[in-house]
Scaffold this active site. Sequence first.
Site, PDB file in Angstrom:
ATOM      1  N   TYR A   1      44.770  -8.214-118.118  1.00  0.00           N
ATOM      2  CA  TYR A   1      45.867  -8.636-118.630  1.00  0.00           C
ATOM      3  C   TYR A   1      46.344  -9.676-118.183  1.00  0.00           C
ATOM      4  CZ  TYR A   1      50.430  -7.504-120.978  1.00  0.00           C
ATOM      5  OH  TYR A   1      51.645  -7.509-122.073  1.00  0.00           O
TER       6      TYR A   1
ATOM      7  N   ARG B   1      34.536   4.573-103.089  1.00  0.00           N
ATOM      8  CA  ARG B   1      35.858   4.706-103.398  1.00  0.00           C
ATOM      9  C   ARG B   1      36.230   6.251-103.695  1.00  0.00           C
ATOM     10  NH1 ARG B   1      37.985   0.480-100.911  1.00  0.00           N
ATOM     11  NH2 ARG B   1      37.299  -1.511-101.863  1.00  0.00           N
TER      12      ARG B   1
END
Length: 301
Positions: free
Chosen positions: A121, A223
Site C-alpha cells: 500500500y 518465523r
Amino acid sequence: MPLTPEQLAEIEEARSEPRQTLRATAPGMEAHLYTAHPVLDHGLVRVIDYMGDDAAITQAARVSYGRGTRAVSNDEGLIRYLMRHWHSTPFEMCEVKFHVKLPVFVARQWIRHRTANVNEYSARYSILDREFYIPAPDQLAAQSTVNNQGRGAVLEGEEAARVLDLLREDAMRSYDHYESMLSQDGQQGLARELARMNLPANIYTQWYWKIDLHNLFHFLRLRADAHAQYEIRVYAETMCRIVKDWVPLAYAAFEDYRLDAVQLSGKAAQVLRRRLAGEVVTQDSSGMSKGEWREFEAVWG
C-alpha cells in the site's frame, strides 16, 4: 477495523460468485479464499489466490526424477522423502498470494525474506488509516538480560501503564501532525510522500505477498519458531494453519523435518555419541563454545 467496508464488499461479491475451473483445487484452501484471519489488534492475513496442491508436488517430482522415484509408491512417502533430503523444486510448483495487514516495524523485518513478490500500500498516493499496534499487557516486556534481541520479564503495574500511555500518546500525536501537514482547509499542505515520514513504526500498512511453497516453508521455519519475535510469529502461525489445510501431506512433512526438528552440528553429534557410550562430557571437553553448549543443553539436557 481489520478490513474496510469496501474490502468487505469486494470479498462478499467474490465469494458469492463461484467460478468453474479445470485446474486442480484444494478443498481446504478453497475454504480460506478471501476469508480474513485477524492477527494482533488491527492486522489480518487472507488468501487471495493459490496454485497447486500436494499432487502438484509429487507430479513435478516424478517428471523430474523419473525412474529414481519408483521405489516410493505413494504421495505421502514421496513428499516425506523430498522434504527429508532437502529437495526444493517440487515444492516450488505450488504458489500462494496473501493479503497481509501488519505494523510497519513487522513489515521491515518480514521484507528481509527476499524470495517473494510484494506490492505494498503506497502512502505516496493514499492516506494511511489511524491504526496503530499497541501491545497487549502480556506482551509488554523488558529487554532480556541474556539475549540482546529478545524480551525478558513482563512489565507490571505503574511501569506498564506508563509505557502504554506513552505508546498511545506518541502514536496519536504523530498522526495528528501527519493529518495537519496534509492539504486541507484551503492550505497547500505537504506532499503525502513527505508527510508520511512523521508516522511511527507501529502504524499499520498492507501488502500483497506472493510466494512459492518451498520459500514459504523457509519463512515459516524461521518465523513460526518459538524464538521469533512475537509480532511476526503470530502471522506465521496463522499462515501455518492455512498451509496445513492447503497441502496437508507437505505440511505434515515440513512440521516433522523442519518445524519440530533439531539440527545437530558435527561437534554436537560427537557429544551425543560420547554420551551414549557412557562418557561424561562437559562444555570444556566438548569443543563447543559457551553459546553452543547452552543451546545444546537446552535441547539435550
